[in-house]
Motif scaffolding. Structure first.
Motif, PDB file in Angstrom:
ATOM      1  N   SER A  84       2.869  29.666 -63.235  1.00  0.00           N
ATOM      2  CA  SER A  84       1.761  29.198 -64.072  1.00  0.00           C
ATOM      3  C   SER A  84       1.550  27.699 -63.902  1.00  0.00           C
ATOM      4  CB  SER A  84       2.040  29.534 -65.542  1.00  0.00           C
ATOM      5  OG  SER A  84       2.154  30.924 -65.728  1.00  0.00           O
ATOM      6  N   THR A  85       2.650  26.947 -63.838  1.00  0.00           N
ATOM      7  CA  THR A  85       2.527  25.498 -63.647  1.00  0.00           C
ATOM      8  C   THR A  85       1.901  25.179 -62.298  1.00  0.00           C
ATOM      9  OG1 THR A  85       4.498  25.177 -65.015  1.00  0.00           O
ATOM     10  CG2 THR A  85       3.810  23.338 -63.620  1.00  0.00           C
ATOM     11  N   GLU A  86       2.344  25.892 -61.261  1.00  0.00           N
ATOM     12  CA  GLU A  86       1.767  25.661 -59.929  1.00  0.00           C
ATOM     13  C   GLU A  86       0.291  26.027 -59.907  1.00  0.00           C
ATOM     14  OE1 GLU A  86       4.268  28.103 -57.616  1.00  0.00           O
ATOM     15  OE2 GLU A  86       5.874  26.609 -57.379  1.00  0.00           O
ATOM     16  N   LEU A  87      -0.066  27.123 -60.576  1.00  0.00           N
ATOM     17  CA  LEU A  87      -1.466  27.542 -60.598  1.00  0.00           C
ATOM     18  C   LEU A  87      -2.331  26.522 -61.341  1.00  0.00           C
ATOM     19  CD1 LEU A  87      -3.544  29.679 -59.890  1.00  0.00           C
ATOM     20  CD2 LEU A  87      -2.963  30.869 -62.015  1.00  0.00           C
ATOM     21  N   ILE A  88      -1.805  25.968 -62.449  1.00  0.00           N
ATOM     22  CA  ILE A  88      -2.558  24.941 -63.186  1.00  0.00           C
ATOM     23  C   ILE A  88      -2.791  23.727 -62.300  1.00  0.00           C
ATOM     24  CG2 ILE A  88      -2.404  23.309 -65.095  1.00  0.00           C
ATOM     25  CD1 ILE A  88      -0.965  25.499 -66.681  1.00  0.00           C
ATOM     26  N   ASP A  89      -1.743  23.291 -61.564  1.00  0.00           N
ATOM     27  CA  ASP A  89      -1.892  22.144 -60.665  1.00  0.00           C
ATOM     28  C   ASP A  89      -2.953  22.415 -59.602  1.00  0.00           C
ATOM     29  OD1 ASP A  89       0.053  20.841 -62.069  1.00  0.00           O
ATOM     30  OD2 ASP A  89       1.685  21.397 -60.713  1.00  0.00           O
ATOM     31  N   ALA A  90      -2.913  23.611 -59.013  1.00  0.00           N
ATOM     32  CA  ALA A  90      -3.865  23.935 -57.950  1.00  0.00           C
ATOM     33  C   ALA A  90      -5.295  24.004 -58.479  1.00  0.00           C
ATOM     34  CB  ALA A  90      -3.485  25.259 -57.290  1.00  0.00           C
ATOM     35  N   LEU A  91      -5.480  24.646 -59.633  1.00  0.00           N
ATOM     36  CA  LEU A  91      -6.832  24.750 -60.196  1.00  0.00           C
ATOM     37  C   LEU A  91      -7.356  23.388 -60.623  1.00  0.00           C
ATOM     38  CD1 LEU A  91      -6.500  28.003 -62.346  1.00  0.00           C
ATOM     39  CD2 LEU A  91      -7.580  27.727 -60.101  1.00  0.00           C
ATOM     40  N   LEU A  92      -6.478  22.516 -61.085  1.00  0.00           N
ATOM     41  CA  LEU A  92      -6.909  21.176 -61.460  1.00  0.00           C
ATOM     42  C   LEU A  92      -7.369  20.392 -60.241  1.00  0.00           C
ATOM     43  CD1 LEU A  92      -7.165  19.386 -63.949  1.00  0.00           C
ATOM     44  CD2 LEU A  92      -4.896  18.466 -63.460  1.00  0.00           C
ATOM     45  N   LEU A  93      -6.670  20.540 -59.128  1.00  0.00           N
ATOM     46  CA  LEU A  93      -7.102  19.890 -57.886  1.00  0.00           C
ATOM     47  C   LEU A  93      -8.444  20.432 -57.415  1.00  0.00           C
ATOM     48  CD1 LEU A  93      -3.744  19.726 -55.865  1.00  0.00           C
ATOM     49  CD2 LEU A  93      -4.924  17.853 -57.019  1.00  0.00           C
ATOM     50  N   LEU A  94      -8.625  21.761 -57.546  1.00  0.00           N
ATOM     51  CA  LEU A  94      -9.904  22.353 -57.134  1.00  0.00           C
ATOM     52  C   LEU A  94     -11.046  21.856 -58.001  1.00  0.00           C
ATOM     53  CD1 LEU A  94      -8.955  26.069 -56.370  1.00  0.00           C
ATOM     54  CD2 LEU A  94      -9.599  24.292 -54.738  1.00  0.00           C
ATOM     55  N   SER A  95     -10.816  21.734 -59.298  1.00  0.00           N
ATOM     56  CA  SER A  95     -11.884  21.275 -60.192  1.00  0.00           C
ATOM     57  C   SER A  95     -12.261  19.832 -59.912  1.00  0.00           C
ATOM     58  CB  SER A  95     -11.451  21.439 -61.651  1.00  0.00           C
ATOM     59  OG  SER A  95     -10.354  20.578 -61.945  1.00  0.00           O
ATOM     60  N   ARG A  96     -11.279  19.018 -59.498  1.00  0.00           N
ATOM     61  CA  ARG A  96     -11.546  17.612 -59.200  1.00  0.00           C
ATOM     62  C   ARG A  96     -11.910  17.379 -57.739  1.00  0.00           C
ATOM     63  NH1 ARG A  96      -6.282  14.916 -62.256  1.00  0.00           N
ATOM     64  NH2 ARG A  96      -6.919  15.397 -64.392  1.00  0.00           N
ATOM     65  N   ARG A  97     -11.759  18.399 -56.904  1.00  0.00           N
ATOM     66  CA  ARG A  97     -11.985  18.274 -55.459  1.00  0.00           C
ATOM     67  C   ARG A  97     -11.125  17.141 -54.896  1.00  0.00           C
ATOM     68  NH1 ARG A  97     -13.519  22.415 -53.055  1.00  0.00           N
ATOM     69  NH2 ARG A  97     -14.278  21.151 -51.337  1.00  0.00           N
ATOM     70  N   GLU A  98      -9.866  17.090 -55.337  1.00  0.00           N
ATOM     71  CA  GLU A  98      -8.941  16.064 -54.883  1.00  0.00           C
ATOM     72  C   GLU A  98      -7.957  16.668 -53.891  1.00  0.00           C
ATOM     73  OE1 GLU A  98      -7.022  14.414 -58.245  1.00  0.00           O
ATOM     74  OE2 GLU A  98      -8.805  13.377 -59.004  1.00  0.00           O
ATOM     75  N   ARG A  99      -7.824  15.997 -52.755  1.00  0.00           N
ATOM     76  CA  ARG A  99      -6.880  16.455 -51.742  1.00  0.00           C
ATOM     77  C   ARG A  99      -5.597  15.635 -51.899  1.00  0.00           C
ATOM     78  NH1 ARG A  99      -8.372  17.331 -45.406  1.00  0.00           N
ATOM     79  NH2 ARG A  99      -6.273  17.770 -44.638  1.00  0.00           N
ATOM     80  N   GLN A 100      -4.670  16.158 -52.658  1.00  0.00           N
ATOM     81  CA  GLN A 100      -3.471  15.406 -53.031  1.00  0.00           C
ATOM     82  C   GLN A 100      -2.330  15.685 -52.062  1.00  0.00           C
ATOM     83  OE1 GLN A 100      -2.414  15.985 -57.090  1.00  0.00           O
ATOM     84  NE2 GLN A 100      -0.393  15.050 -56.886  1.00  0.00           N
ATOM     85  N   ALA A 101      -1.570  14.629 -51.727  1.00  0.00           N
ATOM     86  CA  ALA A 101      -0.386  14.757 -50.883  1.00  0.00           C
ATOM     87  C   ALA A 101       0.827  15.000 -51.774  1.00  0.00           C
ATOM     88  CB  ALA A 101      -0.203  13.496 -50.045  1.00  0.00           C
ATOM     89  N   PRO A 102       1.967  15.370 -51.195  1.00  0.00           N
ATOM     90  CA  PRO A 102       3.174  15.536 -52.004  1.00  0.00           C
ATOM     91  C   PRO A 102       3.488  14.269 -52.786  1.00  0.00           C
ATOM     92  CG  PRO A 102       3.502  16.458 -49.826  1.00  0.00           C
ATOM     93  CD  PRO A 102       2.189  15.748 -49.798  1.00  0.00           C
ATOM     94  N   THR A 103       4.040  14.428 -53.979  1.00  0.00           N
ATOM     95  CA  THR A 103       4.280  13.282 -54.863  1.00  0.00           C
ATOM     96  C   THR A 103       5.278  12.305 -54.276  1.00  0.00           C
ATOM     97  OG1 THR A 103       5.940  14.602 -56.018  1.00  0.00           O
ATOM     98  CG2 THR A 103       3.707  14.610 -56.911  1.00  0.00           C
ATOM     99  N   ASP A 104       6.223  12.774 -53.496  1.00  0.00           N
ATOM    100  CA  ASP A 104       7.222  11.872 -52.937  1.00  0.00           C
ATOM    101  C   ASP A 104       6.773  11.256 -51.624  1.00  0.00           C
ATOM    102  OD1 ASP A 104       7.241  14.115 -51.444  1.00  0.00           O
ATOM    103  OD2 ASP A 104       9.373  14.600 -51.693  1.00  0.00           O
TER     104      ASP A 104
END
Length: 433
Positions: free
Chosen positions: A267-287
């Motif tokens: 669920s946490t991973e799905l929330i992160d992915a859907l949030l990126l899709l809604s913002r159209r942000e191409r995010q790299a790994p946090t580290d």
């Protein structure tokens, strides 16, 4: 004060002035050319006759000697007595003819020959038209040059008028492009007159305002939902971890807590992915590093294994070579969870093979399979295959959107020996780990 006039009126007035100016210029040029050519024709004729008169008087000093103009040669004889008439003239009947004849200087020149014949007399009048022919040629040359000059002139005027007429539209396009690049909305109507372009700018302002408000509402909604969902998920995850640490916990409740832990992580991973899709942000790994795809595959397979349950299905994971990609592990997990989860759900017996390597992850199953013509449609929102059961048809649509965001490629195809094959290609941003 800005000059106000409707765009339609500008176009009409511009072309009216252009046509009037071009017609006036052509009329002036035609009159000038006609006057000039007529003057030239008259002057040349007079100069020729004067020279002829001087030559005649030089040869005939007698003041009473008869003189005739050089442009005309007249001859009249009694009917039938044609000995003195040139042979070339005798064949013509009454009328006017264009002929070429030898002039006094011994050169071939164009003439008009008027012939009159009746029972008593035959009359012939030859008129030299070489000067008129020269004038016609000059007129054609001048008219051709004028047409070419007017064509070039009209082309230049057309460019100038079009630039003047379309300048408000061009300015509007430039302002919209600048606003699009900067990302900052700007009211356009104040920069334009109250004409068609101004009305278009006002409509764009209204649309931009409503669109900005809608985007802001969506952004606030996504942020609120993300925050409100993460909080209970964090509580559930921490509570589950504490319960699992209890030493007197039985095996069956411990297994159920692990399932809860996996569901929270998904669920946490799905929330992160859907949030990126809604913002159209191409995010790299946090580290700042790459994500090990093989490791994520193993985690997804372990999380999705309950879908296999007690079915006679063999699950095999083949790591052909290490693989890494520049994307968060949550995004990779969501994409693979849909592909691997579908294979686990719809395979009732046989095997599911997950292969990692060569820049891709492929999932092969021995389930009901898919139709080749339906493979691409399955990635559309709300579309489901004819061989599967109930569902919303959203999983593969989310995978396709994630692939579009990160430049990946996902595909489905029937398996030759039965079942289906799902392939996720990670593209250029994939390296060996």
């Amino acid at each position: 004060m800005r000059y106000r006039r409707r765009l339609r009126s500008r176009i009409i007035i511009s072309f009216a002035l252009f046509g009037l100016g071009l017609t006036a210029l052509f009329a002036v040029a035609t009159v000038y050319m006609r006057t000039r050519l007529e003057d030239q024709l008259v002057n040349n004729t007079l100069e020729r006759e004067v020279r002829h008169f001087v030559d005649f008087k030089r040869d005939n000093p007698d003041p009473d000697a008869p003189w005739a103009m050089s442009l005309y040669q007249a001859q009249i004889v009694r009917a039938g007595r044609i000995a003195t008439v040139p042979l070339a003239w005798q064949k013509y009947d009454s009328g006017v003819y264009d002929i070429d004849d030898i002039g006094r200087e011994g050169k071939i020149r164009p003439y008009k020959l008027a012939v009159y014949k009746d029972a008593d007399y035959w009359a012939f009048l030859r008129f030299d038209i070489s000067t008129q022919k020269l004038g016609e040629r000059q007129l054609l040359v001048v008219l051709g040059a004028s047409v070419l000059a007017f064509a070039i002139f009209s082309l230049l005027i057309g460019f100038w008028l079009s630039a003047r007429v379309m300048s408000p539209v061009t300015e509007l396009v430039q302002r919209v492009r600048a606003m699009s690049k900067s990302g900052r909305p700007e009211l356009l109507k104040s920069h334009f007159a109250d004409d068609e372009v101004g009305q278009l700018a006002a409509a764009l302002d209204d649309y931009s305002t409503r669109l900005t408000e809608m985007v802001e509402r969506d952004r606030e909604f996504n942020a609120d939902v993300s925050h409100e969902l993460r909080t209970p998920l964090s509580v559930i995850a921490s509570t589950t971890e504490l319960l699992q640490g209890s030493p007197d916990l039985a095996d069956k409740p411990r297994e159920r807590l692990k399932r809860i832990e996996r569901a929270v992580r998904q669920s946490t991973e799905l929330i992160d992915a859907l949030l990126l899709l809604s913002r159209r942000e191409r995010q790299a790994p946090t580290d700042g590093e790459t994500t090990d795809v093989a490791k994520v595959v193993e985690q997804v397979v372990d999380a999705q294994r309950p879908h296999v349950a007690n079915k006679p299905v063999e699950v095999r994971v083949d790591i052909e070579e290490p693989l890494a990609t520049a994307a968060p592990s949550s995004v990779v997990a969501v994409a693979l969870s849909n592909l691997i989860g579908n294979a686990f759900k719809y395979t009732q017996a046989g095997e599911v093979i997950v292969s990692v390597g060569h820049g891709r992850v492929s999932v092969e199953d021995t389930g009901p399979g898919i139709n080749a013509e339906d493979a691409e449609k399955l990635f559309e929102r709300g579309v489901r295959g004819t061989q599967v059961g109930k569902g919303g048809g959203l999983g593969l649509a989310i995978v396709r959107r994630l692939c579009e965001l990160y430049g990946w490629k996902v595909s489905l195809a029937p398996r030759p020996q039965g079942g289906a094959t799902a392939t996720l290609e990670f593209g250029k941003q994939t390296w060996p780990s």
